[in-house]
Design an enzyme around this catalytic site. Structure first.
Site, short mmCIF file in Angstrom:
data_model
loop_
_atom_site.label_atom_id
_atom_site.label_comp_id
_atom_site.label_asym_id
_atom_site.label_seq_id
_atom_site.Cartn_x
_atom_site.Cartn_y
_atom_site.Cartn_z
N ASN A 9 0.28 7.97 43.50
CA ASN A 9 0.99 7.97 44.77
C ASN A 9 1.94 9.16 44.75
O ASN A 9 2.97 9.13 44.08
CB ASN A 9 1.76 6.63 44.91
CG ASN A 9 2.63 6.60 46.16
OD1 ASN A 9 2.55 7.48 47.01
ND2 ASN A 9 3.46 5.56 46.26
N TRP A 10 1.56 10.19 45.49
CA TRP A 10 2.36 11.42 45.47
C TRP A 10 3.65 11.28 46.27
O TRP A 10 4.51 12.16 46.22
CB TRP A 10 1.54 12.60 46.03
CG TRP A 10 0.40 13.02 45.15
CD1 TRP A 10 -0.01 12.44 43.97
CD2 TRP A 10 -0.48 14.13 45.38
NE1 TRP A 10 -1.10 13.13 43.47
CE2 TRP A 10 -1.40 14.16 44.30
CE3 TRP A 10 -0.59 15.09 46.38
CZ2 TRP A 10 -2.41 15.12 44.21
CZ3 TRP A 10 -1.60 16.05 46.29
CH2 TRP A 10 -2.49 16.06 45.21
N LYS A 11 3.76 10.22 47.07
CA LYS A 11 4.94 10.01 47.93
C LYS A 11 5.18 11.26 48.79
O LYS A 11 4.22 11.93 49.16
CB LYS A 11 6.16 9.61 47.08
CG LYS A 11 5.83 8.43 46.16
CD LYS A 11 7.04 7.81 45.51
CE LYS A 11 6.59 6.65 44.61
NZ LYS A 11 7.72 5.94 44.01
N HIS A 95 4.50 -0.88 50.17
CA HIS A 95 5.28 -0.25 49.10
C HIS A 95 6.76 -0.59 49.23
O HIS A 95 7.29 -0.66 50.34
CB HIS A 95 5.08 1.27 49.12
CG HIS A 95 5.54 1.91 47.86
ND1 HIS A 95 6.87 2.15 47.60
CD2 HIS A 95 4.86 2.30 46.75
CE1 HIS A 95 6.99 2.68 46.39
NE2 HIS A 95 5.78 2.79 45.85
N GLU A 97 9.31 1.10 48.86
CA GLU A 97 10.14 2.08 49.58
C GLU A 97 10.06 1.83 51.09
O GLU A 97 11.02 2.09 51.81
CB GLU A 97 9.70 3.51 49.19
CG GLU A 97 10.20 3.83 47.79
CD GLU A 97 9.32 4.76 46.97
OE1 GLU A 97 8.44 5.42 47.54
OE2 GLU A 97 9.51 4.79 45.74
N GLU A 166 4.76 -3.86 41.42
CA GLU A 166 5.72 -2.79 41.15
C GLU A 166 7.13 -3.38 41.18
O GLU A 166 7.72 -3.51 42.27
CB GLU A 166 5.61 -1.69 42.21
CG GLU A 166 4.24 -1.01 42.22
CD GLU A 166 4.32 0.40 42.80
OE1 GLU A 166 3.92 1.33 42.09
OE2 GLU A 166 4.80 0.59 43.93
N GLY A 172 10.68 4.84 39.60
CA GLY A 172 11.42 6.09 39.60
C GLY A 172 12.69 6.05 38.76
O GLY A 172 13.53 6.95 38.86
N SER A 212 7.46 3.69 36.68
CA SER A 212 7.76 4.54 35.51
C SER A 212 6.62 4.57 34.48
O SER A 212 6.88 4.65 33.27
CB SER A 212 9.07 4.12 34.85
OG SER A 212 10.15 4.32 35.76
N GLY A 233 3.66 7.05 40.31
CA GLY A 233 4.39 7.96 41.18
C GLY A 233 4.60 9.30 40.48
O GLY A 233 3.71 10.15 40.43
N GLY A 234 5.79 9.47 39.90
CA GLY A 234 6.18 10.75 39.30
C GLY A 234 5.13 11.40 38.41
O GLY A 234 4.80 12.59 38.57
P1 13P Z 1 7.12 6.02 39.51
O1 13P Z 1 5.86 6.07 38.68
O2 13P Z 1 7.65 7.38 39.85
O3 13P Z 1 8.13 5.10 38.93
O4 13P Z 1 6.70 5.39 40.94
C1 13P Z 1 5.97 4.21 40.97
C2 13P Z 1 5.53 3.96 42.34
O5 13P Z 1 6.32 3.64 43.21
C3 13P Z 1 4.11 4.13 42.67
O6 13P Z 1 3.80 3.65 43.92
#
Ligand code: 13P
Length: 255
Positions: A9-11, A95, A97, A166, A172, A212, A233-234
């Site tokens: 997930n590149w966000k 998600h 967020e 999650e 993050g 993470s 994510g990251g």
């Molecule tokens: P991180 O891997 O950056 O913690 O993000 C997880 C995430 O929200 C994937 O959707």
């Protein structure tokens, strides 16, 4: 046996040029891998070009969101029909967020999941508790509610889904769930799916862990009995890290 499914997930990261360069690198690293399912979820602006880049490979493309109505006067929103028209494969729904910053609800996610099915998209439905919910022993209640309300009137007998657990406090933050915490939540989710549907359905649904995930911790998580992949994510923006995690998943898949 359930296949591992690793999604990036590149966000809201990468310009168009940066994103396509990253995808070309990932494609050359990952193209030979077919035993593990791989999904890349770039921003909306990149989706059409991304789909063309991975054409004729096993790599799938996902959107990070969709709107909860079919079409109409919803300025700025993207419909499932639009995603279908560019041959998108998956869509992330729910998600944290979006739950937190956009105040989206389980009822909205339920509508989005139904529209995803109407347009041949596989939903990756995200659920997870906040830190305060965990600290006040509400984790199971929160997960059960997110599943029951998000999946209301949805027949998983005929529709595919991926669930992503999650924990919000792990997203993050660099603070990953311990293997015990993750397995416990995943087992609870699978048991809830069994109650809502059946043992057979619960056993086929892939449940990803997200929060993470890095090459340093991915093997200990992906090795757990109820974890069938990761939503990353990251680390999905770093081609070496993302490729390493997928290769570790592949090794586990083969063993
Ligand atoms: P991180 O891997 O950056 O913690 O993000 C997880 C995430 O929200 C994937 O959707």
């Amino acid at each position: 046996m359930r296949k591992q499914i690793i999604a990036g997930n590149w966000k809201m990261n990468t310009t168009y040029k940066e994103g396509l360069e990253l995808l070309h690198t990932l494609k050359s690293n990952l193209e030979p891998i077919t035993e593990t399912e791989i999904v890349i979820c770039p921003p909306f602006t990149h989706l059409d070009a991304a789909k063309n880049i991975v054409n004729n490979t096993e790599i799938k493309i996902g959107a990070q969101n969709c709107y909860e109505e079919e079409s109409g006067a919803y300025t700025g929103e993207i419909s499932c029909k639009m995603l279908q028209s560019i041959h998108c494969d998956y869509v992330i729904i729910g998600h944290s967020e979006r739950r937190t910053y956009l105040r989206e609800t389980n009822a909205q996610f339920n509508k989005k999941i139904k529209l995803a099915y109407a347009h041949n998209l596989i939903p990756i439905y995200c659920i997870g508790e906040t830190l305060s919910e965990r600290e006040t022993n509400q984790t199971y209640t929160v997960l059960e509610t997110q599943l029951r309300e998000g999946l209301s009137e949805i027949a998983l007998e005929t529709n595919p889904i991926v669930i992503a657990y999650e924990p919000v406090w792990a997203i993050g933050t660099g603070k990953v769930a311990t293997p015990d915490q993750a397995q416990d939540a995943h087992q609870f989710i699978r048991n809830t799916l069994k109650t809502l549907y059946s043992e057979a359905i619960a056993q086929t649904i892939q449940i990803q862990y997200g929060g993470s995930v890095k090459p340093e911790n991915s093997t200990s998580l992906l090795n757990l009995p109820d974890i069938d992949g990761a939503l990353i994510g990251g680390a999905s923006l770093d081609p070496l890290a993302f490729t390493t995690i997928i290769k570790e998943a592949l090794t586990l898949q083969r063993s």
